[in-house]
Design a protein around this motif. Structure first.
Motif, PDB file in Angstrom:
ATOM      1  N   GLY A  79       0.799  -1.220   0.000  1.00 55.53           N
ATOM      2  CA  GLY A  79       0.000   0.000   0.000  1.00 55.53           C
ATOM      3  C   GLY A  79       0.829   1.266   0.000  1.00 55.53           C
ATOM      4  N   LYS A  80       2.129   1.154  -0.316  1.00 62.90           N
ATOM      5  CA  LYS A  80       3.028   2.304  -0.229  1.00 62.90           C
ATOM      6  C   LYS A  80       3.664   2.692  -1.556  1.00 62.90           C
ATOM      7  CE  LYS A  80       4.279   1.515   4.614  1.00 62.90           C
ATOM      8  NZ  LYS A  80       5.393   1.220   5.563  1.00 62.90           N
ATOM      9  N   VAL A  81       3.741   1.757  -2.464  1.00 59.23           N
ATOM     10  CA  VAL A  81       4.360   2.029  -3.763  1.00 59.23           C
ATOM     11  C   VAL A  81       3.579   1.282  -4.832  1.00 59.23           C
ATOM     12  CG1 VAL A  81       6.013   0.154  -3.452  1.00 59.23           C
ATOM     13  CG2 VAL A  81       6.528   1.958  -5.096  1.00 59.23           C
ATOM     14  N   ALA A  82       3.459   1.901  -6.001  1.00 62.66           N
ATOM     15  CA  ALA A  82       2.724   1.274  -7.104  1.00 62.66           C
ATOM     16  C   ALA A  82       3.531   1.404  -8.387  1.00 62.66           C
ATOM     17  CB  ALA A  82       1.349   1.921  -7.276  1.00 62.66           C
ATOM     18  N   TYR A  83       3.128   0.636  -9.364  1.00 62.82           N
ATOM     19  CA  TYR A  83       3.749   0.710 -10.699  1.00 62.82           C
ATOM     20  C   TYR A  83       2.648   0.615 -11.733  1.00 62.82           C
ATOM     21  CZ  TYR A  83       6.902   0.031 -14.600  1.00 62.82           C
ATOM     22  OH  TYR A  83       7.577   0.208 -15.785  1.00 62.82           O
ATOM     23  N   ILE A  84       2.649   1.543 -12.672  1.00 64.49           N
ATOM     24  CA  ILE A  84       1.708   1.546 -13.795  1.00 64.49           C
ATOM     25  C   ILE A  84       2.508   1.737 -15.073  1.00 64.49           C
ATOM     26  CG2 ILE A  84      -0.190   2.780 -14.929  1.00 64.49           C
ATOM     27  CD1 ILE A  84      -1.113   3.691 -12.153  1.00 64.49           C
ATOM     28  N   GLY A  85       2.238   0.932 -16.090  1.00 68.14           N
ATOM     29  CA  GLY A  85       2.961   1.114 -17.348  1.00 68.14           C
ATOM     30  C   GLY A  85       2.454   0.195 -18.431  1.00 68.14           C
ATOM     31  N   SER A  86       3.179   0.174 -19.531  1.00 72.03           N
ATOM     32  CA  SER A  86       2.774  -0.633 -20.680  1.00 72.03           C
ATOM     33  C   SER A  86       3.291  -2.066 -20.594  1.00 72.03           C
ATOM     34  CB  SER A  86       3.268   0.017 -21.975  1.00 72.03           C
ATOM     35  OG  SER A  86       4.694   0.109 -21.995  1.00 72.03           O
ATOM     36  N   GLN A  87       4.149  -2.349 -19.612  1.00 75.32           N
ATOM     37  CA  GLN A  87       4.769  -3.665 -19.516  1.00 75.32           C
ATOM     38  C   GLN A  87       3.780  -4.754 -19.121  1.00 75.32           C
ATOM     39  OE1 GLN A  87       6.008  -0.918 -18.003  1.00 75.32           O
ATOM     40  NE2 GLN A  87       8.049  -0.624 -18.829  1.00 75.32           N
ATOM     41  N   ASN A  88       3.636  -5.754 -19.975  1.00 75.08           N
ATOM     42  CA  ASN A  88       2.882  -6.942 -19.614  1.00 75.08           C
ATOM     43  C   ASN A  88       3.761  -7.866 -18.772  1.00 75.08           C
ATOM     44  OD1 ASN A  88       0.241  -6.745 -21.027  1.00 75.08           O
ATOM     45  ND2 ASN A  88       1.524  -6.641 -22.854  1.00 75.08           N
ATOM     46  N   PHE A  89       3.124  -8.826 -18.109  1.00 75.80           N
ATOM     47  CA  PHE A  89       3.859  -9.824 -17.324  1.00 75.80           C
ATOM     48  C   PHE A  89       4.391 -10.867 -18.310  1.00 75.80           C
ATOM     49  CE2 PHE A  89       4.490 -13.095 -14.070  1.00 75.80           C
ATOM     50  CZ  PHE A  89       4.895 -12.345 -12.973  1.00 75.80           C
ATOM     51  N   ASP A  90       5.398 -10.458 -19.063  1.00 75.08           N
ATOM     52  CA  ASP A  90       5.837 -11.189 -20.248  1.00 75.08           C
ATOM     53  C   ASP A  90       7.342 -10.966 -20.410  1.00 75.08           C
ATOM     54  OD1 ASP A  90       6.436 -12.038 -22.860  1.00 75.08           O
ATOM     55  OD2 ASP A  90       4.621 -11.179 -23.725  1.00 75.08           O
ATOM     56  N   TRP A  91       8.100 -12.026 -20.540  1.00 78.27           N
ATOM     57  CA  TRP A  91       9.551 -11.910 -20.662  1.00 78.27           C
ATOM     58  C   TRP A  91       9.954 -11.009 -21.822  1.00 78.27           C
ATOM     59  CZ3 TRP A  91      12.531 -13.451 -24.885  1.00 78.27           C
ATOM     60  CH2 TRP A  91      11.874 -14.220 -25.858  1.00 78.27           C
ATOM     61  N   ARG A  92       9.148 -10.989 -22.895  1.00 73.82           N
ATOM     62  CA  ARG A  92       9.484 -10.166 -24.060  1.00 73.82           C
ATOM     63  C   ARG A  92       9.399  -8.676 -23.737  1.00 73.82           C
ATOM     64  NH1 ARG A  92       5.421 -13.980 -27.386  1.00 73.82           N
ATOM     65  NH2 ARG A  92       4.319 -13.545 -25.430  1.00 73.82           N
ATOM     66  N   SER A  93       8.480  -8.303 -22.814  1.00 73.62           N
ATOM     67  CA  SER A  93       8.315  -6.896 -22.445  1.00 73.62           C
ATOM     68  C   SER A  93       9.522  -6.345 -21.707  1.00 73.62           C
ATOM     69  CB  SER A  93       7.072  -6.720 -21.561  1.00 73.62           C
ATOM     70  OG  SER A  93       5.901  -6.978 -22.292  1.00 73.62           O
ATOM     71  N   PHE A  94      10.384  -7.209 -21.217  1.00 74.63           N
ATOM     72  CA  PHE A  94      11.549  -6.784 -20.450  1.00 74.63           C
ATOM     73  C   PHE A  94      12.836  -6.826 -21.265  1.00 74.63           C
ATOM     74  CE2 PHE A  94       8.278  -7.542 -17.491  1.00 74.63           C
ATOM     75  CZ  PHE A  94       8.559  -6.821 -16.355  1.00 74.63           C
ATOM     76  N   GLU A  95      12.731  -7.258 -22.535  1.00 65.81           N
ATOM     77  CA  GLU A  95      13.920  -7.328 -23.386  1.00 65.81           C
ATOM     78  C   GLU A  95      13.689  -6.844 -24.810  1.00 65.81           C
ATOM     79  OE1 GLU A  95      16.400 -10.949 -23.181  1.00 65.81           O
ATOM     80  OE2 GLU A  95      14.987 -11.698 -21.684  1.00 65.81           O
ATOM     81  N   HIS A  96      12.583  -7.214 -25.393  1.00 64.20           N
ATOM     82  CA  HIS A  96      12.420  -7.053 -26.840  1.00 64.20           C
ATOM     83  C   HIS A  96      11.297  -6.103 -27.256  1.00 64.20           C
ATOM     84  CE1 HIS A  96      15.368 -10.108 -27.943  1.00 64.20           C
ATOM     85  NE2 HIS A  96      14.892 -10.844 -26.941  1.00 64.20           N
TER      86      HIS A  96
ATOM     87  N   LEU B  56       5.747   4.019 -14.804  1.00 66.30           N
ATOM     88  CA  LEU B  56       6.064   4.889 -13.683  1.00 66.30           C
ATOM     89  C   LEU B  56       6.035   4.107 -12.381  1.00 66.30           C
ATOM     90  CD1 LEU B  56       3.858   8.014 -14.516  1.00 66.30           C
ATOM     91  CD2 LEU B  56       6.369   7.986 -14.472  1.00 66.30           C
ATOM     92  N   LYS B  57       7.091   4.242 -11.590  1.00 61.99           N
ATOM     93  CA  LYS B  57       7.082   3.807 -10.199  1.00 61.99           C
ATOM     94  C   LYS B  57       6.518   4.975  -9.391  1.00 61.99           C
ATOM     95  CE  LYS B  57      10.139   2.829  -6.310  1.00 61.99           C
ATOM     96  NZ  LYS B  57      11.566   2.818  -5.862  1.00 61.99           N
ATOM     97  N   ILE B  58       5.512   4.703  -8.586  1.00 62.37           N
ATOM     98  CA  ILE B  58       4.768   5.762  -7.902  1.00 62.37           C
ATOM     99  C   ILE B  58       4.873   5.574  -6.389  1.00 62.37           C
ATOM    100  CG2 ILE B  58       2.506   6.852  -7.637  1.00 62.37           C
ATOM    101  CD1 ILE B  58       1.797   5.463 -10.382  1.00 62.37           C
ATOM    102  N   THR B  59       5.290   6.635  -5.696  1.00 60.35           N
ATOM    103  CA  THR B  59       5.338   6.602  -4.237  1.00 60.35           C
ATOM    104  C   THR B  59       4.456   7.688  -3.620  1.00 60.35           C
ATOM    105  OG1 THR B  59       7.359   7.941  -4.314  1.00 60.35           O
ATOM    106  CG2 THR B  59       7.630   5.560  -4.094  1.00 60.35           C
ATOM    107  N   GLU B  60       3.781   8.486  -4.446  1.00 58.04           N
ATOM    108  CA  GLU B  60       2.890   9.526  -3.945  1.00 58.04           C
ATOM    109  C   GLU B  60       1.694   8.841  -3.282  1.00 58.04           C
ATOM    110  OE1 GLU B  60       0.112  12.197  -3.131  1.00 58.04           O
ATOM    111  OE2 GLU B  60      -0.364  10.943  -4.872  1.00 58.04           O
ATOM    112  N   PRO B  61       1.470   9.051  -1.983  1.00 58.06           N
ATOM    113  CA  PRO B  61       0.501   8.244  -1.227  1.00 58.06           C
ATOM    114  C   PRO B  61      -0.917   8.244  -1.779  1.00 58.06           C
ATOM    115  CG  PRO B  61       1.912   9.463   0.281  1.00 58.06           C
ATOM    116  CD  PRO B  61       2.216   9.981  -1.094  1.00 58.06           C
ATOM    117  N   ALA B  62      -1.431   9.407  -2.185  1.00 56.35           N
ATOM    118  CA  ALA B  62      -2.822   9.456  -2.642  1.00 56.35           C
ATOM    119  C   ALA B  62      -3.023   8.604  -3.890  1.00 56.35           C
ATOM    120  CB  ALA B  62      -3.241  10.902  -2.913  1.00 56.35           C
ATOM    121  N   MET B  63      -2.086   8.693  -4.837  1.00 60.20           N
ATOM    122  CA  MET B  63      -2.246   7.909  -6.064  1.00 60.20           C
ATOM    123  C   MET B  63      -2.037   6.427  -5.803  1.00 60.20           C
ATOM    124  SD  MET B  63      -0.773   8.490  -9.924  1.00 60.20           S
ATOM    125  CE  MET B  63      -1.518  10.119 -10.012  1.00 60.20           C
ATOM    126  N   VAL B  64      -1.099   6.075  -4.934  1.00 63.49           N
ATOM    127  CA  VAL B  64      -0.909   4.668  -4.588  1.00 63.49           C
ATOM    128  C   VAL B  64      -2.204   4.113  -3.988  1.00 63.49           C
ATOM    129  CG1 VAL B  64       0.333   3.043  -3.118  1.00 63.49           C
ATOM    130  CG2 VAL B  64       1.577   4.874  -4.266  1.00 63.49           C
TER     131      VAL B  64
END
Length: 406
Positions: free
Chosen positions: A145-162, A168-176
């Motif tokens: 409940g303290k940090v969030a991540y939103i982006g285009s990356q799927n949970f897919d090995w290809r999204s991390f290489e190809h 965005l890594k988000i630490t702003e409390p209201a948006m998290v």
């Protein structure tokens, strides 16, 4: 002159990067530069590092929502799965929400691997039962409940290489807190729809964002957004209406079309009308899409848009990997926008019907010149590269190779 400006900006951003990260208070820009391309960004951390760090630091709970899940032994993505597994082993509660349609795109072995993680509960949501014709297309997570991540990356090995991805890594409390609330809404919706009951409707009328804020979250579909979260479908046109000089947009797909039964593509003009209206006012539109967007009938609409004064469109084709053709990879997949070098948009939606109205997607809007200009510079890097070519309205584009080589 403008190209020179962006070249100088990128050089200054990269200069002296003792440790790689680009942040403004509460937000860090995270990016995947596809391997074997010139699109490197030393000042931006890769999601492989960020996701692993988040999972390694989790103390009580991790929540993850994804469209599908695909791992591959021997790839860098195994580090992410190892960190997630280690979190479960040390007692961290993990809730993982996957879309029913995405199951068909997932690897059975990956789903089995997730189910085997201690303290992980995997739920499959049929978002069709929520909206009638939608998916969980959002790609996000939250930790403790303290940090969030939103982006285009799927949970897919290809999204991390190809694949070209941005988040965005988000630490702003209201948006998290809002990200967590969206997950709780959909987690509950899964439980209800699995029993044949309707998901709880939160909004019977459109809820606009407070556009005066320096940072706010938009999400879709509006009816199922928790309090404080603005509507994406009305929010995007509203922000485009603010533009005065230049809008830079990067997407996988752009088309004024939705998705109907029997592979039909009903007309959906909400976004296209807003883009054309901005161009008519004299705003320079620089729209960059992937070569997957050259498929019919979308290409006809892109060619039509390219004829509008003040609109430039470039199509990006990434080279095949040295190891050979990789299905559903080697493509730009980021969903970003910069308006007048003052407003940044980083999200999960393609700009077409079905995404901002019927499917779960999240979009972060930041009124930050630093972030907006860094997004613009990231756009310019690809825009001016050898991979991007202006659309040719007279060219008969071949069907793009997505899942199989040409």
């Amino acid at each position: 002159m403008r190209r020179l400006y962006f070249s100088v900006l990128v050089a200054s951003l990269f200069a002296g990067s003792a440790h790689a990260d680009f942040t403004i208070p509460g937000y860090e820009l995270v990016h995947t530069s596809p391997v074997e391309t010139t699109l490197t960004n030393p000042d931006l951390r890769e999601p492989l590092q960020v996701w692993s760090e988040l999972f390694d630091g989790a103390k009580s709970e991790i929540v993850i929502a994804q469209f599908y899940a695909v791992s591959k032994p021997g790839t860098a993505f195994e580090k992410v799965l190892a960190s997630l597994t280690a979190a479960g082993q040390r007692g961290v509660k993990i809730r993982f929400l996957l879309d029913q349609k995405g199951v068909g795109l997932s690897e059975a072995s990956t789903i089995a691997q997730l189910k085997a993680i201690p303290n992980l509960e995997l739920r499959i949501i049929d978002f069709n039962k929520v909206t009638g014709n939608g998916i969980v297309h959002a790609k996000y997570l939250a930790v403790d409940g303290k940090v969030a991540y939103i982006g285009s990356q799927n949970f897919d090995w290809r999204s991390f290489e190809h694949i070209h991805e941005t988040g965005l890594k988000i630490t702003e409390p209201a948006m998290v807190g809002q990200v967590q609330a969206i997950f709780e809404q959909d987690w509950q919706a899964q439980a209800l729809t699995a029993k044949g009951e309707p998901a709880t409707v939160r909004n019977s009328t459109t809820v606009p964002a407070n556009y005066a804020q320096n940072a706010f979250l938009l999400a879709s579909p509006n009816a199922y957004n928790p309090p404080g979260v603005g509507d994406s479908q009305s929010g995007l046109p509203a922000l485009l209406a603010e533009a005065k000089s230049e809008v830079r947009i990067q997407l996988l797909d752009y088309a004024p079309l939705s998705y109907g039964p029997n592979r039909t593509r009903p007309y959906y003009a909400v976004i296209d009308n807003a883009v054309r209206a901005a161009a008519t006012r004299g705003v320079k539109i620089k729209l960059m899409v992937s070569n997957w967007n050259t498929e019919a009938p979308a290409i006809a609409y892109l060619k039509s848009l390219a004829l509008v004064p003040n609109v430039e469109i470039r199509i990006v084709t990434l080279p095949v990997a040295s190891t050979g053709f990789i299905p559903f990879a080697r493509v730009i997949h980021s969903k970003t926008m910069s308006i007048d070098g003052k407003l940044a948009w980083v999200g999960t939606s393609n700009w077409a019907g079905g995404y901002l109205d019927l499917s779960r997607n999240l979009e972060v809007v930041l009124r930050s010149e630093a972030m907006a200009q860094r997004i613009a510079a990231l756009h310019e890097q690809t825009w001016s590269s050898s991979y991007a070519q202006p659309i040719d309205i007279n060219k008969p584009y071949p069907k793009p190779a997505k899942g199989t080589p040409e």
